[in-house]
Motif scaffolding. Sequence first.
Motif, PDB file in Angstrom:
ATOM      1  N   THR A  53       0.815  -1.212   0.000  1.00 56.59           N
ATOM      2  CA  THR A  53       0.000   0.000   0.000  1.00 56.59           C
ATOM      3  C   THR A  53       0.849   1.263   0.000  1.00 56.59           C
ATOM      4  OG1 THR A  53      -0.106   0.088   2.414  1.00 56.59           O
ATOM      5  CG2 THR A  53      -1.859  -1.132   1.276  1.00 56.59           C
ATOM      6  N   GLY A  54       2.068   1.173   0.521  1.00 58.90           N
ATOM      7  CA  GLY A  54       2.895   2.362   0.676  1.00 58.90           C
ATOM      8  C   GLY A  54       2.315   3.288   1.736  1.00 58.90           C
ATOM      9  N   ASP A  55       1.550   2.717   2.651  1.00 58.47           N
ATOM     10  CA  ASP A  55       0.841   3.505   3.651  1.00 58.47           C
ATOM     11  C   ASP A  55       1.154   2.977   5.042  1.00 58.47           C
ATOM     12  OD1 ASP A  55      -0.902   5.554   4.433  1.00 58.47           O
ATOM     13  OD2 ASP A  55      -2.383   4.988   2.915  1.00 58.47           O
ATOM     14  N   GLU A  56       0.753   3.743   6.044  1.00 60.32           N
ATOM     15  CA  GLU A  56       0.951   3.328   7.423  1.00 60.32           C
ATOM     16  C   GLU A  56      -0.115   2.304   7.824  1.00 60.32           C
ATOM     17  OE1 GLU A  56       0.491   6.809   9.833  1.00 60.32           O
ATOM     18  OE2 GLU A  56      -1.333   7.381   8.798  1.00 60.32           O
ATOM     19  N   PRO A  57       0.175   1.441   8.793  1.00 64.28           N
ATOM     20  CA  PRO A  57      -0.799   0.429   9.228  1.00 64.28           C
ATOM     21  C   PRO A  57      -2.143   1.016   9.645  1.00 64.28           C
ATOM     22  CG  PRO A  57       1.344  -0.088  10.138  1.00 64.28           C
ATOM     23  CD  PRO A  57       1.457   1.271   9.489  1.00 64.28           C
ATOM     24  N   ALA A  58      -2.155   2.211  10.222  1.00 66.78           N
ATOM     25  CA  ALA A  58      -3.403   2.826  10.685  1.00 66.78           C
ATOM     26  C   ALA A  58      -4.350   3.138   9.529  1.00 66.78           C
ATOM     27  CB  ALA A  58      -3.104   4.094  11.465  1.00 66.78           C
ATOM     28  N   ALA A  59      -3.871   3.114   8.297  1.00 65.82           N
ATOM     29  CA  ALA A  59      -4.711   3.380   7.123  1.00 65.82           C
ATOM     30  C   ALA A  59      -5.295   2.101   6.542  1.00 65.82           C
ATOM     31  CB  ALA A  59      -3.901   4.113   6.065  1.00 65.82           C
ATOM     32  N   ILE A  60      -5.025   0.959   7.196  1.00 59.67           N
ATOM     33  CA  ILE A  60      -5.451  -0.343   6.682  1.00 59.67           C
ATOM     34  C   ILE A  60      -6.389  -1.020   7.679  1.00 59.67           C
ATOM     35  CG2 ILE A  60      -4.677  -2.589   5.831  1.00 59.67           C
ATOM     36  CD1 ILE A  60      -1.890  -1.229   5.370  1.00 59.67           C
ATOM     37  N   ALA A  61      -7.597  -1.329   7.219  1.00 60.16           N
ATOM     38  CA  ALA A  61      -8.572  -2.055   8.038  1.00 60.16           C
ATOM     39  C   ALA A  61      -8.483  -3.531   7.670  1.00 60.16           C
ATOM     40  CB  ALA A  61      -9.980  -1.539   7.779  1.00 60.16           C
ATOM     41  N   VAL A  62      -8.352  -4.371   8.665  1.00 56.48           N
ATOM     42  CA  VAL A  62      -8.190  -5.808   8.448  1.00 56.48           C
ATOM     43  C   VAL A  62      -9.366  -6.562   9.060  1.00 56.48           C
ATOM     44  CG1 VAL A  62      -6.699  -7.812   8.818  1.00 56.48           C
ATOM     45  CG2 VAL A  62      -5.678  -5.546   8.526  1.00 56.48           C
ATOM     46  N   ALA A  63     -10.013  -7.393   8.260  1.00 59.79           N
ATOM     47  CA  ALA A  63     -11.097  -8.252   8.742  1.00 59.79           C
ATOM     48  C   ALA A  63     -10.563  -9.669   8.907  1.00 59.79           C
ATOM     49  CB  ALA A  63     -12.262  -8.239   7.756  1.00 59.79           C
ATOM     50  N   ILE A  64     -10.930 -10.307  10.010  1.00 57.81           N
ATOM     51  CA  ILE A  64     -10.472 -11.663  10.295  1.00 57.81           C
ATOM     52  C   ILE A  64     -11.568 -12.388  11.084  1.00 57.81           C
ATOM     53  CG2 ILE A  64      -9.252 -10.933  12.383  1.00 57.81           C
ATOM     54  CD1 ILE A  64      -7.089 -13.061  11.624  1.00 57.81           C
ATOM     55  N   GLU A  65     -11.629 -13.701  10.936  1.00 59.35           N
ATOM     56  CA  GLU A  65     -12.695 -14.499  11.553  1.00 59.35           C
ATOM     57  C   GLU A  65     -12.574 -14.673  13.063  1.00 59.35           C
ATOM     58  OE1 GLU A  65     -14.011 -18.124   9.077  1.00 59.35           O
ATOM     59  OE2 GLU A  65     -11.931 -17.721   8.488  1.00 59.35           O
ATOM     60  N   VAL A  66     -11.421 -14.441  13.617  1.00 60.41           N
ATOM     61  CA  VAL A  66     -11.235 -14.677  15.047  1.00 60.41           C
ATOM     62  C   VAL A  66     -10.928 -13.365  15.767  1.00 60.41           C
ATOM     63  CG1 VAL A  66     -10.471 -17.072  14.811  1.00 60.41           C
ATOM     64  CG2 VAL A  66      -8.799 -15.256  14.700  1.00 60.41           C
ATOM     65  N   PRO A  67     -11.471 -13.166  16.972  1.00 59.36           N
ATOM     66  CA  PRO A  67     -11.239 -11.909  17.672  1.00 59.36           C
ATOM     67  C   PRO A  67     -10.008 -11.912  18.585  1.00 59.36           C
ATOM     68  CG  PRO A  67     -12.921 -13.156  18.809  1.00 59.36           C
ATOM     69  CD  PRO A  67     -12.527 -13.969  17.590  1.00 59.36           C
ATOM     70  N   HIS A  68      -9.241 -12.990  18.575  1.00 60.95           N
ATOM     71  CA  HIS A  68      -8.105 -13.102  19.488  1.00 60.95           C
ATOM     72  C   HIS A  68      -7.055 -14.015  18.873  1.00 60.95           C
ATOM     73  CE1 HIS A  68      -9.657 -17.112  20.295  1.00 60.95           C
ATOM     74  NE2 HIS A  68     -10.849 -16.542  20.420  1.00 60.95           N
ATOM     75  N   GLY A  69      -5.914 -14.117  19.520  1.00 57.85           N
ATOM     76  CA  GLY A  69      -4.859 -15.015  19.079  1.00 57.85           C
ATOM     77  C   GLY A  69      -3.672 -14.271  18.506  1.00 57.85           C
ATOM     78  N   PRO A  70      -2.643 -15.010  18.114  1.00 55.93           N
ATOM     79  CA  PRO A  70      -1.391 -14.391  17.688  1.00 55.93           C
ATOM     80  C   PRO A  70      -1.511 -13.535  16.421  1.00 55.93           C
ATOM     81  CG  PRO A  70      -1.327 -16.774  17.355  1.00 55.93           C
ATOM     82  CD  PRO A  70      -2.568 -16.470  18.117  1.00 55.93           C
ATOM     83  N   VAL A  71      -2.389 -13.901  15.506  1.00 58.63           N
ATOM     84  CA  VAL A  71      -2.543 -13.103  14.286  1.00 58.63           C
ATOM     85  C   VAL A  71      -3.116 -11.735  14.651  1.00 58.63           C
ATOM     86  CG1 VAL A  71      -3.628 -12.951  12.020  1.00 58.63           C
ATOM     87  CG2 VAL A  71      -2.856 -15.170  12.873  1.00 58.63           C
ATOM     88  N   VAL A  72      -4.170 -11.728  15.445  1.00 58.00           N
ATOM     89  CA  VAL A  72      -4.806 -10.473  15.872  1.00 58.00           C
ATOM     90  C   VAL A  72      -3.817  -9.651  16.695  1.00 58.00           C
ATOM     91  CG1 VAL A  72      -6.673  -9.480  17.242  1.00 58.00           C
ATOM     92  CG2 VAL A  72      -7.111 -11.453  15.767  1.00 58.00           C
ATOM     93  N   GLU A  73      -3.094 -10.286  17.584  1.00 52.51           N
ATOM     94  CA  GLU A  73      -2.119  -9.574  18.415  1.00 52.51           C
ATOM     95  C   GLU A  73      -1.032  -8.919  17.568  1.00 52.51           C
ATOM     96  OE1 GLU A  73      -0.662 -12.190  21.469  1.00 52.51           O
ATOM     97  OE2 GLU A  73      -2.697 -12.657  22.136  1.00 52.51           O
ATOM     98  N   ALA A  74      -0.533  -9.645  16.573  1.00 53.11           N
ATOM     99  CA  ALA A  74       0.508  -9.093  15.703  1.00 53.11           C
ATOM    100  C   ALA A  74      -0.011  -7.874  14.943  1.00 53.11           C
ATOM    101  CB  ALA A  74       0.994 -10.161  14.716  1.00 53.11           C
ATOM    102  N   LEU A  75      -1.245  -7.940  14.454  1.00 47.17           N
ATOM    103  CA  LEU A  75      -1.829  -6.812  13.723  1.00 47.17           C
ATOM    104  C   LEU A  75      -2.040  -5.609  14.639  1.00 47.17           C
ATOM    105  CD1 LEU A  75      -4.427  -8.855  11.665  1.00 47.17           C
ATOM    106  CD2 LEU A  75      -2.468  -7.620  10.704  1.00 47.17           C
TER     107      LEU A  75
END
Length: 109
Positions: A53-75
């Motif tokens: 994107t060439g953008d900062e993370p705050a400009a990116i909305a990420v949808a994921i099926e789980v509300p917790h765990g290492p993937v969510v924590e990393a994001l």
Amino acid sequence: MTGEVRWFAGIDWATECHQVCLLDASGQPVGERSVSHGGGGLAEACDWLTERTGDEPAAIAVAIEVPHGPVVEALLEREFHVYAVNPKQLDRFRDRFSVAGAKDDRRDA
């Protein structure tokens, strides 16, 4: 950080590999890739999203099926906007847009 979302990403969470799909603000696909589950793969996914994107993370909305765990924590640690999607919603989407209603990691992302 402005807080304005300019990009959208979907992640299909899995135990071994995660499928990541990136869309621009108009909903057009920009890219997709698969990353391994684990610290290296999660860092790779975060880096790919910001590089692509060439953008900062705050400009990116990420949808994921789980509300917790290492993937969510990393994001969240990298300051992405993270939204948990109810798996039932994804299942209903699959029923409407897939002939057999079969699970497809790329479509789910």
